[in-house]
Design an enzyme around this catalytic site. Sequence first.
Site, PDB file in Angstrom:
ATOM      1  N   GLY A 249       5.015  29.258 -22.438  1.00  0.00           N
ATOM      2  CA  GLY A 249       4.197  29.651 -21.280  1.00  0.00           C
ATOM      3  C   GLY A 249       3.743  31.106 -21.312  1.00  0.00           C
ATOM      4  CG  ASP A 269      13.567  31.125 -23.161  1.00  0.00           C
ATOM      5  OD1 ASP A 269      12.375  31.331 -22.867  1.00  0.00           O
ATOM      6  OD2 ASP A 269      14.286  30.308 -22.520  1.00  0.00           O
ATOM      7  CG  LEU A 325      15.932  26.308   4.764  1.00  0.00           C
ATOM      8  CD1 LEU A 325      16.331  27.093   3.522  1.00  0.00           C
ATOM      9  CD2 LEU A 325      15.612  27.270   5.899  1.00  0.00           C
ATOM     10  CB  ALA A 326      15.795  20.314   5.905  1.00  0.00           C
ATOM     11  CE1 TYR A 379       9.051  30.868  -8.830  1.00  0.00           C
ATOM     12  CE2 TYR A 379       7.201  30.875  -7.288  1.00  0.00           C
ATOM     13  CZ  TYR A 379       7.709  31.053  -8.574  1.00  0.00           C
ATOM     14  OH  TYR A 379       6.855  31.432  -9.587  1.00  0.00           O
ATOM     15  CE  LYS A 383       8.837  34.417  -9.665  1.00  0.00           C
ATOM     16  NZ  LYS A 383       9.025  35.104 -10.953  1.00  0.00           N
TER      17      LYS A 383
HETATM   18  P1  NAI Z   1       7.837  28.354 -17.872  1.00  0.00           P
HETATM   19  O1  NAI Z   1       8.795  27.495 -17.106  1.00  0.00           O
HETATM   20  O2  NAI Z   1       6.789  27.696 -18.689  1.00  0.00           O
HETATM   21  O3  NAI Z   1       8.659  29.356 -18.815  1.00  0.00           O
HETATM   22  C1  NAI Z   1       9.739  30.114 -18.305  1.00  0.00           C
HETATM   23  C2  NAI Z   1      10.659  30.505 -19.454  1.00  0.00           C
HETATM   24  O4  NAI Z   1      11.761  31.226 -18.896  1.00  0.00           O
HETATM   25  C3  NAI Z   1      11.230  29.284 -20.176  1.00  0.00           C
HETATM   26  O5  NAI Z   1      11.105  29.438 -21.569  1.00  0.00           O
HETATM   27  C4  NAI Z   1      12.676  29.270 -19.722  1.00  0.00           C
HETATM   28  O6  NAI Z   1      13.570  28.715 -20.684  1.00  0.00           O
HETATM   29  C5  NAI Z   1      12.945  30.751 -19.511  1.00  0.00           C
HETATM   30  N1  NAI Z   1      14.107  30.953 -18.639  1.00  0.00           N
HETATM   31  C6  NAI Z   1      14.368  30.355 -17.456  1.00  0.00           C
HETATM   32  N2  NAI Z   1      15.558  30.745 -17.000  1.00  0.00           N
HETATM   33  C7  NAI Z   1      16.074  31.613 -17.906  1.00  0.00           C
HETATM   34  C8  NAI Z   1      17.297  32.331 -17.997  1.00  0.00           C
HETATM   35  N3  NAI Z   1      18.244  32.219 -17.062  1.00  0.00           N
HETATM   36  N4  NAI Z   1      17.501  33.136 -19.066  1.00  0.00           N
HETATM   37  C9  NAI Z   1      16.564  33.241 -20.032  1.00  0.00           C
HETATM   38  N5  NAI Z   1      15.378  32.563 -20.000  1.00  0.00           N
HETATM   39  C10 NAI Z   1      15.162  31.751 -18.952  1.00  0.00           C
HETATM   40  O7  NAI Z   1       7.228  29.360 -16.793  1.00  0.00           O
HETATM   41  P2  NAI Z   1       5.813  30.104 -16.758  1.00  0.00           P
HETATM   42  O8  NAI Z   1       4.861  29.256 -16.002  1.00  0.00           O
HETATM   43  O9  NAI Z   1       5.458  30.601 -18.099  1.00  0.00           O
HETATM   44  O10 NAI Z   1       6.181  31.336 -15.792  1.00  0.00           O
HETATM   45  C11 NAI Z   1       6.609  32.595 -16.266  1.00  0.00           C
HETATM   46  C12 NAI Z   1       6.832  33.508 -15.061  1.00  0.00           C
HETATM   47  O11 NAI Z   1       5.644  33.577 -14.279  1.00  0.00           O
HETATM   48  C13 NAI Z   1       7.933  33.040 -14.130  1.00  0.00           C
HETATM   49  O12 NAI Z   1       8.643  34.161 -13.632  1.00  0.00           O
HETATM   50  C14 NAI Z   1       7.169  32.377 -13.008  1.00  0.00           C
HETATM   51  O13 NAI Z   1       7.891  32.357 -11.796  1.00  0.00           O
HETATM   52  C15 NAI Z   1       5.931  33.242 -12.931  1.00  0.00           C
HETATM   53  N6  NAI Z   1       4.799  32.532 -12.324  1.00  0.00           N
HETATM   54  C16 NAI Z   1       4.204  31.471 -12.954  1.00  0.00           C
HETATM   55  C17 NAI Z   1       3.124  30.830 -12.354  1.00  0.00           C
HETATM   56  C18 NAI Z   1       2.398  29.672 -12.979  1.00  0.00           C
HETATM   57  O14 NAI Z   1       1.438  29.190 -12.388  1.00  0.00           O
HETATM   58  N7  NAI Z   1       2.772  29.199 -14.146  1.00  0.00           N
HETATM   59  C19 NAI Z   1       2.626  31.254 -11.036  1.00  0.00           C
HETATM   60  C20 NAI Z   1       3.320  32.385 -10.483  1.00  0.00           C
HETATM   61  C21 NAI Z   1       4.363  32.994 -11.123  1.00  0.00           C
END
Ligand code: NAI
Length: 473
Positions: A249, A269, A325-326, A379, A383
């Site tokens: 991602g 990761d 939340l519930a 979440y 954030k």
């Molecule tokens: P994704 O789910 O595709 O990738 C997230 C990565 O973080 C994964 O490789 C996962 O294994 C890793 N990860 C999760 N928990 C972990 C941990 N405890 N230790 C190490 N690695 C861990 O997510 P995406 O979509 O690429 O999002 C990346 C960031 O952007 C996140 O913080 C997400 O909340 C934020 N975000 C994404 C949006 C979207 O539309 N995709 C929208 C708003 C924010």
Amino acid sequence: MTDLLLSLGSNAQARSLFRTLGLPIPLPATLRRARGPVSDRELADKKILFAAHADAPLASMCASALARAGADCYLDDFEPLRERFRGPCEAFGRGPHALALLNESTKLDGVVVDLSSASAVGDLRVLYSSLRGTVTRLRPSGRVVVLAASAAEGDAEKRATQQAIDGFVRSLAKELGRNGSTANLLRVKDDSESRAGAALTWLLSARSAFVTGQCLEVTSSARTVNANTGTHNRALEGKTALVTGAARGIGAATARALARDGAHVVCVDRQDDGALSALARELSGRAVALDIAAEDAGESLRALFAERPLDVVVHNAGITRDKTLARMTDAHWDDVLAVNLRSIVETTRALEPALREGARIITLSSVAGIAGNTGQCAYAASKAGVIGWTRAESARLASRGITVNAVAPGFIETKMTEAMPVAIREAARRLSALAQGGRPEDVAEAIAFFASPAAQGLTGHVLRVCGGALIGA
Ligand code: NAI
């Protein structure tokens, strides 16, 4: 994930059929995005019009930034501004030219309007008069950047005038989204003009394709560490970057962008099922399997960087556990807060001694952290917390020249959003000025820009990379 309307939108026949039938569905425009590494000439051969109110305090800064980036400068009000543009433009063999001499059917790539000296309500008319006739001449994926002063200084009328520009730009962004164009606002504090060129160039470039309706403010808050503030090829050469959640991602796209710009990237990761080490190999970087929410994660990272100072930290790893939340369980709440927020606080604390002067910290917030969302109490709390942390740390670390900024993505096409119910996913895509989802690369470009030495004037920001999402706007 396929976006059917976007695919249809890239087909000229389908577009024409939709128009003929008068279907009430907007077909999103295909956005022009940058390919390849950042170059010294990000605006090569782009036709950029400059217009201004009165004495145009930022004209010389614009002339230098535009000419250096390879743009052809056009002036609306030619004679009064010609002398200010002549030196910088002629040094790069780039005009300036009078707009009146440009064939009416020739399209413009961008328009810059300097409203930084506007202090009375009547001054705002320049926005209307300079842009009304020219926005129709913008090429698809065109750019409008309005330059303004700080909205927190001056008397009440000046502050009203400067704040009014914000509403104008946000509205224009919504109107321009139809053809993939963007409108953004760049505020420049009085003593910070020399730091503004890089942000102007980035906002005009194809690297900000999914950023619209946003405001950035250039300041001198973060101490100067490296006087070189230009936009450069391989600007991160010799620097070390850490990206969490790098296996896929947005994290993977960010690791690629930072490596493209010259950084040695340490990709972290939770586990390495092959994708993480493959990425690290591709980037000649390093893969580290680590749960960033584990009790000893800070210690592990501190040991990792004990001998290798860090220049860039991207706190990207994040999870969703969407439940109202519930229906939420203790585990849902605890996991989301631990990964998305607590880990940032604790790992940065542990890494602080390894941070070089002038380092960059970039956090991942979310539009949900600004607007809130059903099923996302945990979440959105995490954030929003990221935003509070980013602002506080930006102020604390400014004396070391370290900048701290948050990027708040809207709807980005990744595995995280693939998990959304179809109807919600479709609504999230369309309820934005650009009427489509962004790509991980769009967010990565914003992160890479904040990571660059040229972004020294930007700290404590929350930049939405959301295509002008209506949510929380
Ligand atoms: P994704 O789910 O595709 O990738 C997230 C990565 O973080 C994964 O490789 C996962 O294994 C890793 N990860 C999760 N928990 C972990 C941990 N405890 N230790 C190490 N690695 C861990 O997510 P995406 O979509 O690429 O999002 C990346 C960031 O952007 C996140 O913080 C997400 O909340 C934020 N975000 C994404 C949006 C979207 O539309 N995709 C929208 C708003 C924010």
